[in-house]
Scaffold this motif. Sequence first.
Motif, short mmCIF file in Angstrom:
data_model
loop_
_atom_site.label_atom_id
_atom_site.label_comp_id
_atom_site.label_asym_id
_atom_site.label_seq_id
_atom_site.Cartn_x
_atom_site.Cartn_y
_atom_site.Cartn_z
N VAL A 138 52.12 -34.50 -2.48
CA VAL A 138 50.92 -33.87 -2.71
C VAL A 138 50.67 -34.44 -4.21
N TYR A 139 51.48 -34.42 -5.03
CA TYR A 139 51.45 -34.87 -6.42
C TYR A 139 50.85 -36.16 -6.41
N VAL A 140 51.97 -36.94 -5.73
CA VAL A 140 51.68 -38.41 -6.03
C VAL A 140 50.18 -38.85 -5.13
N SER A 141 49.95 -38.26 -4.06
CA SER A 141 48.61 -38.45 -3.39
C SER A 141 47.50 -38.19 -4.17
N GLU A 142 47.47 -37.30 -4.94
CA GLU A 142 46.37 -36.77 -5.95
C GLU A 142 46.19 -37.60 -7.15
N LEU A 143 47.32 -38.30 -7.61
CA LEU A 143 47.16 -39.27 -8.65
C LEU A 143 46.68 -40.91 -8.21
N ALA A 144 47.03 -40.96 -7.02
CA ALA A 144 47.21 -42.39 -6.51
C ALA A 144 45.49 -43.03 -6.44
N LYS A 148 46.18 -47.80 -3.09
CA LYS A 148 47.69 -47.68 -3.31
C LYS A 148 48.24 -46.63 -2.52
N ARG A 149 47.45 -45.45 -2.04
CA ARG A 149 47.90 -44.25 -1.79
C ARG A 149 49.15 -44.21 -0.93
N GLY A 150 49.21 -44.87 0.29
CA GLY A 150 49.98 -45.02 1.29
C GLY A 150 51.51 -45.80 0.50
N ARG A 151 51.20 -46.72 -0.25
CA ARG A 151 52.27 -47.30 -0.55
C ARG A 151 53.35 -46.27 -1.68
N VAL A 152 52.52 -45.81 -2.81
CA VAL A 152 53.19 -44.75 -3.46
C VAL A 152 53.72 -43.41 -3.07
N VAL A 153 52.88 -42.79 -2.08
CA VAL A 153 53.42 -41.53 -1.11
C VAL A 153 54.40 -41.96 -0.31
N GLY A 154 54.48 -43.11 0.28
CA GLY A 154 55.40 -43.74 1.16
C GLY A 154 56.78 -43.87 0.50
N SER A 155 56.61 -44.44 -0.74
CA SER A 155 57.89 -44.33 -1.69
C SER A 155 58.84 -43.17 -1.51
N PHE A 203 57.21 -36.38 -18.88
CA PHE A 203 56.63 -37.70 -19.32
C PHE A 203 55.44 -38.04 -18.45
N LEU A 204 55.23 -37.11 -17.28
CA LEU A 204 54.25 -37.52 -16.21
C LEU A 204 52.97 -36.70 -16.40
N PRO A 205 51.80 -37.00 -16.05
CA PRO A 205 50.81 -36.09 -16.04
C PRO A 205 50.57 -35.23 -14.95
N GLU A 206 50.05 -34.11 -15.16
CA GLU A 206 49.68 -33.16 -14.11
C GLU A 206 48.52 -33.75 -13.07
N SER A 207 48.64 -33.36 -11.89
CA SER A 207 47.56 -34.14 -11.02
C SER A 207 46.14 -33.56 -11.50
N PRO A 208 45.20 -34.39 -11.48
CA PRO A 208 43.87 -34.26 -11.97
C PRO A 208 42.98 -33.21 -11.20
N ARG A 209 43.49 -33.55 -9.68
CA ARG A 209 42.71 -32.51 -8.71
C ARG A 209 43.20 -31.05 -9.24
N TRP A 210 44.50 -30.80 -9.33
CA TRP A 210 44.93 -29.53 -9.69
C TRP A 210 44.18 -28.99 -10.88
N THR A 474 43.49 -42.64 8.00
CA THR A 474 43.20 -42.31 6.82
C THR A 474 43.34 -43.33 5.85
N ALA A 475 43.70 -44.49 6.00
CA ALA A 475 43.96 -45.51 5.07
C ALA A 475 42.88 -45.99 4.46
N GLY A 476 42.79 -46.47 3.37
CA GLY A 476 41.70 -47.05 2.78
C GLY A 476 40.48 -46.10 2.35
N LYS A 477 40.96 -44.71 2.32
CA LYS A 477 39.77 -43.73 2.25
C LYS A 477 40.15 -42.91 0.92
N THR A 478 39.06 -42.29 0.12
CA THR A 478 39.51 -41.50 -0.64
C THR A 478 39.78 -40.20 0.03
N LEU A 479 40.45 -39.04 -0.97
CA LEU A 479 40.63 -37.89 -0.19
C LEU A 479 39.36 -37.30 0.22
N GLU A 480 38.24 -37.46 -0.42
CA GLU A 480 36.86 -36.96 -0.49
C GLU A 480 36.26 -37.43 0.94
#
Length: 532
Positions: A138-144, A148-155, A203-210, A474-480
């Motif tokens: 959730v945290y990474v998907s809301e920042l990515a 790149k969302r699949g790549r970073v969340v899949g990490s 040293f990491l930012p909080e989720s902007p959506r939260w 869902t790939a290639g789409k914003t969460l909105e």
Amino acid sequence: MYQIGNIYGITAIAVIGGGLFGFDISSMSAILPTQQYRCYFNQGPEGPPFTDSTDCSGPNANVQGGITAAMPGGSFLGALVSGYLTDKLGRKRAIQIGCMIWIIGSIISCASQNIGMLIVGRFINGLSVGICSAQVPVYVSELAPPSKRGRVVGSQQWAITWGILIMYYVSYGCTFLDGPTAFRVPWALQMIPAIILAIGLLFLPESPRWLARHDRWEETQAVLTLVHGKGDPHSPFVKLEMDEIKQMIEFERQNADVSVTELFRPRMLNRLHIGIFTQVWSQLTGMNVMMYYITYVFGMAGLSGNANLISSSIQYVINVFMTIPALLFMDRWGRRPMFVIGAVFMAIWMFTNAGLMASYGHPAPPGGLNNIAEQSWEITGAPSKAVIACTYLFVASYAPTWGPASWVYPPEVFPLRVRGKAVALTTSSNWIFNFALSYFVPPAFVSIKWKVYIVFGVFCTAMAIHTFFAFPETAGKTLEDVEEMFLAGVPAWKTKVDYSNTRRAEKGVLDPEKAAHFEQSPERRENAEMKA
């Protein structure tokens, strides 16, 4: 305090939370067949405490299932609790709490004097894994950014595979130590990644959506500028993200009840079913069974001692390196092909193993091979090599498909207002099935033997059909954009990836109005054009 703004740097630290699960898997699988473990926690005639006898049978099948299942049992509870923690305290704080719990559980496991104490330590470890596994995606998907969302969340999955590999070899090395030290040392070393993660999160930012959901708009703007705007608050993509987040939050506050009961209302029920089955199917592939009990499987194929441990480790190496293609290309491939194609190939290898075991195998002597009851079936010669090869191919099919995609997908399908609670609920379904499989597979090897492969082959076949007809792209789409796709009710098999248009919007190639149109998914544009 200095904050990291590069999305890959953020991901590298955050997904250590996934590595905790990997550490737990292999610290158990490498230790299970060792004399030191089986003698210290022996339930045979000699019983505890530790003895150098070579006749120790270790915990019986049901008890060993309980020891292994204690971790996913705790993870089920941890995942459920994480929804409340993350909504109240933030994504970062929830993960940090998970780190503290992991350290406590590792201390108890390391100091275990009996089976009961070991189960308690593993259950507490599970609480941590449940929190981290639910909230890191959730945290990474809301920042990515979308491309790149699949790549970073899949990490997260890649971190799990690295955790498995590293801890397996640490545990294997410790098997050459004498007495209980052989398992106490690796269980103590499990604390190190949690300590690194807890410090790194500072040293990491909080989720902007939260932050936006809690009306902390200045901080939201600052985080988007840091992560997406490369320090430029006037970046077109930062403006697009801010506008979409504001519109979505305004819509939610005017039209939605943000209680957990909303997940069970007709408009959200389909998404809940998709999220839950993504996690359930990922367990019913049989992959984690292979991770926990691979030494049992290879024992039935005629391997023992160091040969078994080393051969088992090869699948962990395959798991690490075969995950890389998905991280590089899954945002171009899309989620649907990964689900469907991965399930088909896994079914093939499971049915092949079942056929080999049934045709060329035979029951093991009473008590099982090497005095391990779970190894109740035996196959030798060339067919046993084929079983090992199919096991490796099964792992190579899971790693670039269901492994990363099952973590990426659930956070994408839910709107912001319920995302934390929804992903907590879907992840808890992962852990309750992990618990069931961990507990019942050792007795299943004893009772139905090679037919275990048929069971998982049938599951893989069913998930291929289900994902094709029910799981939208869902790939290639914003969460909105994903939210609008579900509201439009587009059939799953008609959805597609929109990678190139999203990349244009992120790079600011178009002016904001045109970029906003380009950033929309094909389904969203088609819906808008039909309305016009």
